[in-house]
Design an enzyme around this catalytic site. Structure first.
Site, PDB file in Angstrom:
ATOM      1  N   ASN A 182       1.497   1.071   6.087  1.00 47.96           N
ATOM      2  CA  ASN A 182       2.193   0.480   4.947  1.00 47.96           C
ATOM      3  C   ASN A 182       3.226  -0.485   5.491  1.00 47.96           C
ATOM      4  OD1 ASN A 182       3.441  -0.113   2.537  1.00 47.96           O
ATOM      5  ND2 ASN A 182       4.630   1.771   2.479  1.00 47.96           N
ATOM      6  N   GLY A 183       3.132  -1.751   5.112  1.00 50.94           N
ATOM      7  CA  GLY A 183       4.091  -2.738   5.580  1.00 50.94           C
ATOM      8  C   GLY A 183       3.421  -4.021   6.016  1.00 50.94           C
ATOM      9  N   GLY A 236      -1.109   0.360  -4.863  1.00 50.64           N
ATOM     10  CA  GLY A 236      -2.240  -0.468  -4.476  1.00 50.64           C
ATOM     11  C   GLY A 236      -3.500  -0.033  -5.184  1.00 50.64           C
ATOM     12  N   CYS A 241       0.804  -1.214   0.000  1.00 46.93           N
ATOM     13  CA  CYS A 241       0.000   0.000   0.000  1.00 46.93           C
ATOM     14  C   CYS A 241       0.838   1.265   0.000  1.00 46.93           C
ATOM     15  CB  CYS A 241      -0.934   0.012   1.208  1.00 46.93           C
ATOM     16  SG  CYS A 241      -0.069  -0.231   2.755  1.00 46.93           S
TER      17      CYS A 241
END
Length: 467
Positions: free
Chosen positions: A112-113, A38, A12
């Site tokens: 994010n991750g 994304g 993302c």
């Protein structure tokens, strides 16, 4: 038989703004510039200083945020998210930002991750009475924050972040402030900018250019930024940090006009192409790149060798994300709908085809076939990343190890499977040289070398290494 077509996907992108009267509109433009990170879902949550309001949905930024939807998003602070589903899968409930309401105030999260200890933390939290509303690992942070015994939110967040393992760039927003956090290894990119008196945060600096913001600096590993009406303060939630930015951000994921740690992505990719020219020189007539992320490397290879760069492959930009996957008998035709070889460029020519990676091998085989069907007499494939032999645990969808073609096959075996006349991957040393580095310090190369910057938990290993 080779596995189904499926390329690399990043989880993302996130974007946030504090102190701007058009916060939601800025976030819309910021997310639009991060859409490549994304395409499965997107959301925006805004604060007007008294309450948090959110709009989200499954689809592209332009599909979800219609004029009517944007009317509900009024406020001077906002966070937004574009999602590619890895941890937790898809579904509306997993689209971010996640928004939580309680007696003591509201909290919105964008992440994010990927957390490598998410399952362990979930088991622990559920045993203590937590009930999860999503299957996303992002929600873990909200539960840890609310269960913290500290009286102030800042300390609750710092305590919660210290319990997380893996890759995470978080935006955390309440009614009155925006917090920004990056994991102790800085695995994912995250930058701070300003627009007048407003602060802006984004996964990539290309978003700053789109909204007219000025880049200030990168967020530091283990750093917690707190932005409110009093300005910006920086604190540490992790004392011991070892930077390990994901190398695939330079190779594939980020936009060419973004800068990561002061390195322009386009320039890095061109340098990788130039390094490939040193490691894999061929007597050829044409150099072409697989659109879009390989174009920069192809230009670099062409410049270094003197072989003309040509648009030998054309991407059809009107095959949308709703394109129905073809049946077994029509799969080859499906590839041709997305990508076409230019016969006038490659017919009767020896072609060097530059690509950024080979994950499962199926797509490479079909592109080589396209070029040969269009009359290419030779197709030499050069790859601007080393062989991907190991899964990524930090938010990149490289799935299980058994699906990675390089995990159990030699370069020669891969060459035979994709039908190329030759196949060369850039060396790890060559890749680092292209990034201006003498060694690998400061970078994550786990998917290439199997050396990961964090501990990987047993339940995570069991999934990624299943046979």
């Amino acid at each position: 038989m080779l596995p189904e077509i499926k390329g690399l996907n990043e989880e993302c992108g996130i974007f946030g703004v504090f102190g701007h009267q058009d916060a939601a509109q800025l976030t819309y433009y910021g997310l639009h510039s991060l859409q490549h990170r994304g395409q499965e879902g997107t959301g925006i949550v805004v604060s007007d200083g008294k309450k948090l309001t959110g709009v989200k949905g499954e689809g592209l930024v332009s599909e979800i945020f219609t004029t009517e939807a944007m009317k509900d998003l009024e406020g001077s602070a906002a966070i937004g998210h574009v999602r590619y589903a890895t941890a937790g899968g898809g579904g509306y409930e997993n689209v971010q930002p996640l928004l939580f309401h309680s007696q003591t105030g509201s909290l919105a999260l964008a992440h994010n991750g990927n957390l490598v200890n998410a399952n362990s933390l979930k088991y622990q939290l559920e045993s203590q009475g937590s009930i999860f509303q999503t299957s996303s690992d992002t929600e873990v942070l909200a539960h840890l924050v609310r269960r913290s015994g500290y009286p102030h939110l800042k300390d609750q967040v710092k305590n919660a972040l210290s319990m997380l393992k893996g890759a995470y760039a978080y935006l955390i927003m309440t009614e009155t402030e925006l917090m920004v956090a990056l994991d102790p290894h800085g695995l994912r990119p995250l930058s701070l900018g300003c627009l007048g008196d407003a602060y802006v945060v984004a996964s990539e600096t290309c978003a700053f250019d789109v909204v007219g913001a000025e880049y200030i600096r990168d967020i530091m590993p283990g750093e917690l930024l707190i932005i409110n009406e009093n300005g910006l303060t920086s604190e540490r939630f992790a004392i011991s940090t070892t930077k390990a930015i994901c190398t695939m951000e330079y190779i594939y994921f980020s936009r060419p006009d973004s800068n990561i740690q002061g390195i322009n992505v386009h320039t890095a990719r061109k340098n990788m192409g130039k390094q490939l020219a040193v490691e894999a020189p061929f007597a050829a007539d044409v150099v072409t790149g697989v659109p879009d992320s390989s174009i920069s490397a192809a230009i670099g290879y062409a410049e270094a060798t003197g072989i003309p760069y040509e648009m030998g492959l054309i991407k059809n930009r009107y095959v949308g994300r709703t394109f129905i996957q073809p049946s077994q008998s029509l799969r080859e035709q499906g590839v041709k709908m997305k990508l076409s070889a230019v016969r006038g460029v490659v017919e009767g020519k020896r072609v060097v085809m530059v690509d950024d990676s080979i994950v499962r091998g199926t797509t490479s085989r079909r592109i080589v076939n396209l070029l040969k069907e269009a009359g290419a007499t030779e197709v030499h494939v050069v790859i601007s990343s080393p062989p991907i032999k190991n899964p990524c645990f930090y938010g990149i969808d490289t799935s299980t190890k058994e699906e990675l073609i390089a995990s159990d096959k030699s370069v020669e075996q891969i060459r035979e499977l994709i039908g190329a006349d030759s196949l060369t991957f850039i060396s790890v040393e060559g890749m680092m040289k292209a990034l201006g580095q003498e060694g690998t310090n400061g970078y994550c190369l786990g998917c290439f070398t199997g050396n990961y910057p964090t501990e990987i938990y047993p339940d995570t290993l069991q999934y990624y290494y299943q046979k």
